[in-house]
Enzyme design. Structure first.
Site, PDB file in Angstrom:
ATOM      1  N   LYS A 192      30.753  -8.244  38.630  1.00 44.04           N
ATOM      2  CA  LYS A 192      31.509  -7.671  37.517  1.00 44.04           C
ATOM      3  C   LYS A 192      31.974  -6.261  37.859  1.00 44.04           C
ATOM      4  O   LYS A 192      33.077  -5.862  37.521  1.00 44.04           O
ATOM      5  CB  LYS A 192      30.633  -7.643  36.256  1.00 44.04           C
ATOM      6  CG  LYS A 192      31.326  -7.101  35.023  1.00 44.04           C
ATOM      7  CD  LYS A 192      32.411  -8.040  34.543  1.00 44.04           C
ATOM      8  CE  LYS A 192      33.219  -7.486  33.397  1.00 44.04           C
ATOM      9  NZ  LYS A 192      34.518  -8.162  33.244  1.00 44.04           N
ATOM     10  N   HIS A 221      63.051 -16.633  49.881  1.00 42.69           N
ATOM     11  CA  HIS A 221      62.773 -15.887  51.110  1.00 42.69           C
ATOM     12  C   HIS A 221      61.503 -16.370  51.790  1.00 42.69           C
ATOM     13  O   HIS A 221      60.885 -15.630  52.554  1.00 42.69           O
ATOM     14  CB  HIS A 221      62.700 -14.388  50.784  1.00 42.69           C
ATOM     15  CG  HIS A 221      63.965 -13.888  50.181  1.00 42.69           C
ATOM     16  ND1 HIS A 221      65.097 -13.634  50.926  1.00 42.69           N
ATOM     17  CD2 HIS A 221      64.316 -13.658  48.886  1.00 42.69           C
ATOM     18  CE1 HIS A 221      66.073 -13.243  50.121  1.00 42.69           C
ATOM     19  NE2 HIS A 221      65.620 -13.263  48.876  1.00 42.69           N
ATOM     20  N   GLU A 278      40.155 -16.939  40.595  1.00 44.84           N
ATOM     21  CA  GLU A 278      38.806 -16.360  40.683  1.00 44.84           C
ATOM     22  C   GLU A 278      37.740 -17.219  40.033  1.00 44.84           C
ATOM     23  O   GLU A 278      36.582 -17.177  40.432  1.00 44.84           O
ATOM     24  CB  GLU A 278      38.758 -14.924  40.133  1.00 44.84           C
ATOM     25  CG  GLU A 278      38.925 -14.786  38.654  1.00 44.84           C
ATOM     26  CD  GLU A 278      38.819 -13.331  38.162  1.00 44.84           C
ATOM     27  OE1 GLU A 278      38.050 -12.562  38.735  1.00 44.84           O
ATOM     28  OE2 GLU A 278      39.513 -13.001  37.190  1.00 44.84           O
ATOM     29  N   TRP A 328      26.210   1.086  22.792  1.00 47.77           N
ATOM     30  CA  TRP A 328      27.252   1.052  23.823  1.00 47.77           C
ATOM     31  C   TRP A 328      28.153   2.212  23.435  1.00 47.77           C
ATOM     32  O   TRP A 328      28.845   2.169  22.423  1.00 47.77           O
ATOM     33  CB  TRP A 328      27.975  -0.290  23.786  1.00 47.77           C
ATOM     34  CG  TRP A 328      29.271  -0.340  24.528  1.00 47.77           C
ATOM     35  CD1 TRP A 328      30.507  -0.019  24.048  1.00 47.77           C
ATOM     36  CD2 TRP A 328      29.476  -0.748  25.877  1.00 47.77           C
ATOM     37  NE1 TRP A 328      31.453  -0.206  25.010  1.00 47.77           N
ATOM     38  CE2 TRP A 328      30.860  -0.645  26.145  1.00 47.77           C
ATOM     39  CE3 TRP A 328      28.620  -1.184  26.889  1.00 47.77           C
ATOM     40  CZ2 TRP A 328      31.409  -0.966  27.378  1.00 47.77           C
ATOM     41  CZ3 TRP A 328      29.181  -1.519  28.123  1.00 47.77           C
ATOM     42  CH2 TRP A 328      30.555  -1.400  28.352  1.00 47.77           C
ATOM     43  N   GLU A 349      48.512 -11.602  37.093  1.00 42.62           N
ATOM     44  CA  GLU A 349      47.239 -11.703  36.389  1.00 42.62           C
ATOM     45  C   GLU A 349      46.875 -13.170  36.102  1.00 42.62           C
ATOM     46  O   GLU A 349      45.720 -13.572  36.243  1.00 42.62           O
ATOM     47  CB  GLU A 349      47.299 -10.878  35.089  1.00 42.62           C
ATOM     48  CG  GLU A 349      46.078 -10.937  34.222  1.00 42.62           C
ATOM     49  CD  GLU A 349      44.775 -10.468  34.882  1.00 42.62           C
ATOM     50  OE1 GLU A 349      44.813  -9.957  36.016  1.00 42.62           O
ATOM     51  OE2 GLU A 349      43.718 -10.654  34.271  1.00 42.62           O
ATOM     52  N   CYS A 376      27.384  -2.721  20.464  1.00 42.39           N
ATOM     53  CA  CYS A 376      26.026  -2.258  20.177  1.00 42.39           C
ATOM     54  C   CYS A 376      25.247  -3.343  19.438  1.00 42.39           C
ATOM     55  O   CYS A 376      25.820  -4.270  18.878  1.00 42.39           O
ATOM     56  CB  CYS A 376      26.072  -1.033  19.277  1.00 42.39           C
ATOM     57  SG  CYS A 376      27.272   0.182  19.750  1.00 42.39           S
ATOM     58  N   LYS A 409      43.473 -14.999  37.347  1.00 41.71           N
ATOM     59  CA  LYS A 409      42.545 -15.634  36.402  1.00 41.71           C
ATOM     60  C   LYS A 409      42.208 -17.040  36.875  1.00 41.71           C
ATOM     61  O   LYS A 409      41.077 -17.471  36.813  1.00 41.71           O
ATOM     62  CB  LYS A 409      43.152 -15.727  34.990  1.00 41.71           C
ATOM     63  CG  LYS A 409      43.123 -14.487  34.144  1.00 41.71           C
ATOM     64  CD  LYS A 409      41.770 -14.049  33.636  1.00 41.71           C
ATOM     65  CE  LYS A 409      41.026 -13.212  34.606  1.00 41.71           C
ATOM     66  NZ  LYS A 409      41.367 -11.836  34.802  1.00 41.71           N
ATOM     67  N   ARG A 440      24.302  -8.092  25.534  1.00 41.44           N
ATOM     68  CA  ARG A 440      25.597  -7.565  25.079  1.00 41.44           C
ATOM     69  C   ARG A 440      25.983  -6.279  25.801  1.00 41.44           C
ATOM     70  O   ARG A 440      27.116  -5.826  25.678  1.00 41.44           O
ATOM     71  CB  ARG A 440      25.524  -7.266  23.567  1.00 41.44           C
ATOM     72  CG  ARG A 440      25.309  -8.506  22.739  1.00 41.44           C
ATOM     73  CD  ARG A 440      24.670  -8.157  21.412  1.00 41.44           C
ATOM     74  NE  ARG A 440      25.542  -7.350  20.588  1.00 41.44           N
ATOM     75  CZ  ARG A 440      26.248  -7.813  19.579  1.00 41.44           C
ATOM     76  NH1 ARG A 440      26.206  -9.092  19.301  1.00 41.44           N
ATOM     77  NH2 ARG A 440      26.988  -7.023  18.868  1.00 41.44           N
ATOM     78  N   ASN A 462      27.151  -0.024  14.124  1.00 40.23           N
ATOM     79  CA  ASN A 462      28.043  -0.642  15.112  1.00 40.23           C
ATOM     80  C   ASN A 462      29.460  -0.483  14.603  1.00 40.23           C
ATOM     81  O   ASN A 462      29.707  -0.672  13.418  1.00 40.23           O
ATOM     82  CB  ASN A 462      27.781  -2.150  15.220  1.00 40.23           C
ATOM     83  CG  ASN A 462      26.528  -2.449  15.997  1.00 40.23           C
ATOM     84  OD1 ASN A 462      25.849  -1.543  16.451  1.00 40.23           O
ATOM     85  ND2 ASN A 462      26.224  -3.725  16.125  1.00 40.23           N
ATOM     86  N   GLY A 463      30.387  -0.177  15.490  1.00 39.21           N
ATOM     87  CA  GLY A 463      31.782  -0.057  15.079  1.00 39.21           C
ATOM     88  C   GLY A 463      32.302   1.339  15.364  1.00 39.21           C
ATOM     89  O   GLY A 463      31.669   2.120  16.084  1.00 39.21           O
TER      90      GLY A 463
HETATM   91  O1  M6R Z   1      36.008  -2.450  36.495  1.00 41.70           O
HETATM   92  P1  M6R Z   1      37.411  -2.445  37.050  1.00 41.70           P
HETATM   93  O2  M6R Z   1      38.436  -2.658  36.001  1.00 41.70           O
HETATM   94  O3  M6R Z   1      37.694  -1.246  37.877  1.00 41.70           O
HETATM   95  O4  M6R Z   1      37.440  -3.697  38.003  1.00 41.70           O
HETATM   96  C1  M6R Z   1      38.569  -3.981  38.778  1.00 41.70           C
HETATM   97  C2  M6R Z   1      38.509  -5.379  39.329  1.00 41.70           C
HETATM   98  O5  M6R Z   1      37.354  -5.545  40.109  1.00 41.70           O
HETATM   99  C3  M6R Z   1      38.519  -6.440  38.214  1.00 41.70           C
HETATM  100  O6  M6R Z   1      39.631  -6.309  37.395  1.00 41.70           O
HETATM  101  C4  M6R Z   1      38.503  -7.854  38.822  1.00 41.70           C
HETATM  102  O7  M6R Z   1      39.692  -8.118  39.469  1.00 41.70           O
HETATM  103  C5  M6R Z   1      38.217  -8.883  37.726  1.00 41.70           C
HETATM  104  N1  M6R Z   1      37.206  -9.793  38.136  1.00 41.70           N
HETATM  105  C6  M6R Z   1      39.375  -9.707  37.376  1.00 41.70           C
HETATM  106  O8  M6R Z   1      39.080 -10.640  36.397  1.00 41.70           O
END
Ligand code: M6R
Length: 608
Positions: A603, A504, A488, A75, A481, A2, A485, A27, A101-102
């Site tokens: 996002k 394999h 992407e 938020w 993961e 927030c 990272k 934010r 906030n918090g």
């Molecule tokens: O908002 P969500 O957690 O449902 O989103 C899922 C994926 O789209 C998200 O985790 C995506 O893989 C990210 N960009 C990874 O960093």
């Protein structure tokens, strides 16, 4: 998180508040509001949605006269996004207004006591408790009332407060939530972040934990919680607006990685009561928990990877069978959801189309759905039977870091809870897990502070074509993961493999100089992993190993080793992910990519 802005001076406050709030829009927020004292009473305007709505209602603030006020972009944490839950919040006769906030962790307990004393609540927020508590303690001395309230509150807070009885004074206080104050040419200003004040001043005071500020138009006094006056030095801000939005960090992703210790703490601490884990929002009795026969975790992207970790943790600790599925697959595969299956949908945004469809599919088939969601009031949060929020705050970088870390924490909390109720672990073990959880924020911080080592290493691999991540068991989950990272945000091809699968097929991809990142945090699998490292090195791979402190053996096998601190075998992913996030980040920076907004990605993926 927030945003807070407050002003006292000679100018009309409302336009300044709105302007400051607009600088904090980046934010993320879901509603906004301002309260201004007009000389007779405190007037308040609040609106769900964009700040534009509030600006329109108040004609840019011009319809709200007065030179003292506070404003807020919210938020949502406690209570869905709505006009009534938006801040500010008032005490019962409207003579005190508060923005916050918090998270007030003990707000339910405080609320109960206040209700008993006759206070009526209009919102679902934790913040309203502060307004009524101030009212309860107020005896004509604002500072005294504030310090008394501080003694009663547990959790984190940055507050902006105005009292009708003190029309020339603005109060601010903080604990574990940022707040700055400064003098402008026309008065004094407070804000939760630098961008909101840059237009008015570059000399600000950073309020430290449990400090209180009393401001007038041209004076400012600082106090500690014992009401003793303290001295503070201003800091000159050199940043431009763009840098200020990122809190001085080069990218949101880096800022959000650094927010992980706090986000992790915010996610576990409200659910720990002494030596017990209490997840009220689960709405499941011990009997319900014992009746669960299987967990079905469904999610996309990183949230899916958190789910894969969850499978190892739940199965290992609570001995419950777990299936993990990609939401896009689950929704079309005619899933079998037998009685006793609890579906867990994980999502940062709460709006991912496939995850939402999977949730609806599960409910239609009669399964109960628990959402693990970051955005309060999002579709998944609303439609799930129960929702457990991750308190990561808004995440702006497309590549998730802090939200993913909080998803892991939520899963650990659930697993420990389930394991205890189902008789798989003792009270003493619960206590140990809680202690390990409490250690994680500092351990994460330590790893973040070691970023130079990873940056140096990353700079050697900016031209890599393919990078492989390998691990076994829970380390396979973190490899997934780590690989995502990297790919992407750097556009380097990368894949994660369960290390035992190398033989394999995958091993044929290894050639001279191929970078392989091996994660080995599970002691019982060290030897197996070292054999895999040797296998790929023999074929020319360069091996970066991420392993636990004390594993000296690996030094002989790998080319470069990054150590993570010790924790129990189920929580290691929370530490191993930090160097992998940093690695992806620095490769992306080094290659000149758009770190926060990688090409072709959004996002929140609200379409199939
Ligand atoms: O908002 P969500 O957690 O449902 O989103 C899922 C994926 O789209 C998200 O985790 C995506 O893989 C990210 N960009 C990874 O960093």
């Amino acid at each position: 998180m927030c945003g807070i802005v407050g002003y006292v001076g000679e100018k009309q406050a409302a336009p300044i508040l709105l302007d400051g709030l607009s600088k904090l829009e980046y934010r993320g927020y879901d509603s906004a509001g301002i309260a201004v004292f007009d000389g007779e009473k405190i007037n308040m305007t609040k609106a769900k949605g964009r700040l534009k709505v509030l600006e329109e209602i108040t004609h840019g603030g011009s319809t709200m006269p007065g030179v003292l006020g506070v404003g807020h972009t919210r938020w949502a944490t406690h209570g869905e996004p709505s006009d009534v839950n938006a801040h500010p919040h008032l005490n019962r006769d409207g003579s005190i207004a508060v923005v916050h906030n918090g998270i007030i962790e003990n707000y339910l307990k405080l609320k109960k006591k206040l209700v008993k004393k006759g206070y009526e609540f209009v919102s679902d927020t934790d913040t309203e408790v502060i307004a009524h508590l101030l009212d309860y303690y107020y005896d004509g001395n604002p500072l005294r009332a504030i310090t008394k309230v501080m003694h009663r509150m547990e959790g984190s807070y940055a507050l902006g407060i105005i009292f009708k009885d003190f029309p020339d004074e603005l109060y601010a206080v903080r604990k574990d939530s940022p707040l700055i104050v400064g003098h402008t040419e026309t008065g004094s200003i407070i804000a939760s972040d630098v961008p909101a004040v840059l237009k008015y001043t570059r000399d600000v005071y950073f309020i430290e934990n449990e400090e209180i500020v009393r401001m007038e138009k041209d004076s400012m006094e600082f106090f500690n919680v014992d009401e003793e006056q303290i001295e503070k030095e201003p800091v000159h801000i050199e940043w431009d607006v763009d840098a200020a939005e990122k809190g001085g960090y080069e990218h949101f992703m880096l800022k959000e990685m650094y927010e992980q210790p706090k986000a992790i703490t915010d996610t576990f601490s409200p659910r720990i009561r002494g030596n017990e884990i209490v997840i009220e929002e689960l709405n499941m009795s011990d009997e319900d928990i014992r009746a669960v026969k299987k967990l079905m975790i469904v999610a996309c992207g990183s949230a899916y990877h958190a789910g894969v970790t969850g499978k190892y943790v739940f199965e290992g600790m609570a001995r419950i069978p777990v299936e993990v599925d990609l939401a896009s697959e689950f929704r079309y595969r005619d899933p079998i959801l037998e009685e006793g299956t609890l579906v867990i949908v994980i999502s940062q945004s709460g709006e991912t189309a496939d995850s939402l469809a999977a949730l609806r599919e599960s409910r239609e088939r009669g399964a109960k759905v628990l959402g693990i969601v970051n955005v309060v009031g999002s579709s998944i949060a609303r439609e799930a039977d129960n929702v457990m929020y991750t308190w990561a705050g808004p995440e702006i970088a497309v590549a998730t870091t802090k939200a993913y870390s909080c998803q892991l924490i939520a899963l650990y909390l659930l697993a420990v809870k389930f394991a205890k109720v189902r008789g798989q672990i003792s009270d003493a073990q619960v206590k140990e897990y809680i202690e390990d959880l409490k250690r994680l924020p500092d351990q994460v911080e330590l790893l973040l502070n070691n970023k130079n080592k990873i940056q140096k290493f990353a700079n050697r691999y900016l031209a890599a074509k393919d990078v492989f991540f390998i691990g076994r068991g829970i380390d396979y989950a973190i490899s997934l993961e780590g690989s995502l990272k990297l790919k992407e945000i750097s556009y380097i091809h990368s894949e994660a493999y369960a290390a035992g699968e190398l033989k394999h097929g995958t091993i044929s991809l290894i050639e001279e100089g191929t970078l392989v990142t091996a994660v080995l945090t599970q002691e019982d699998l060290f030897k197996k992993m070292i054999s895999n490292i040797v296998e790929v090195r023999t074929r020319g791979a360069f091996v970066l190993a991420v392993t636990t402190e004390g594993n000296d053996e690996v030094k002989k096998a790998a080319d470069y080793v990054i150590y993570i601190p010790r924790t129990n075998r189920f929580f290691t992913n929370s530490l191993a992910i930090i160097p992998l996030q940093l690695f992806g980040y620095y490769i992306s920076v080094g290659r000149g990519c758009d770190v926060d907004k990688p090409r072709n990605l959004a996002k929140s993926v609200t379409v199939e």
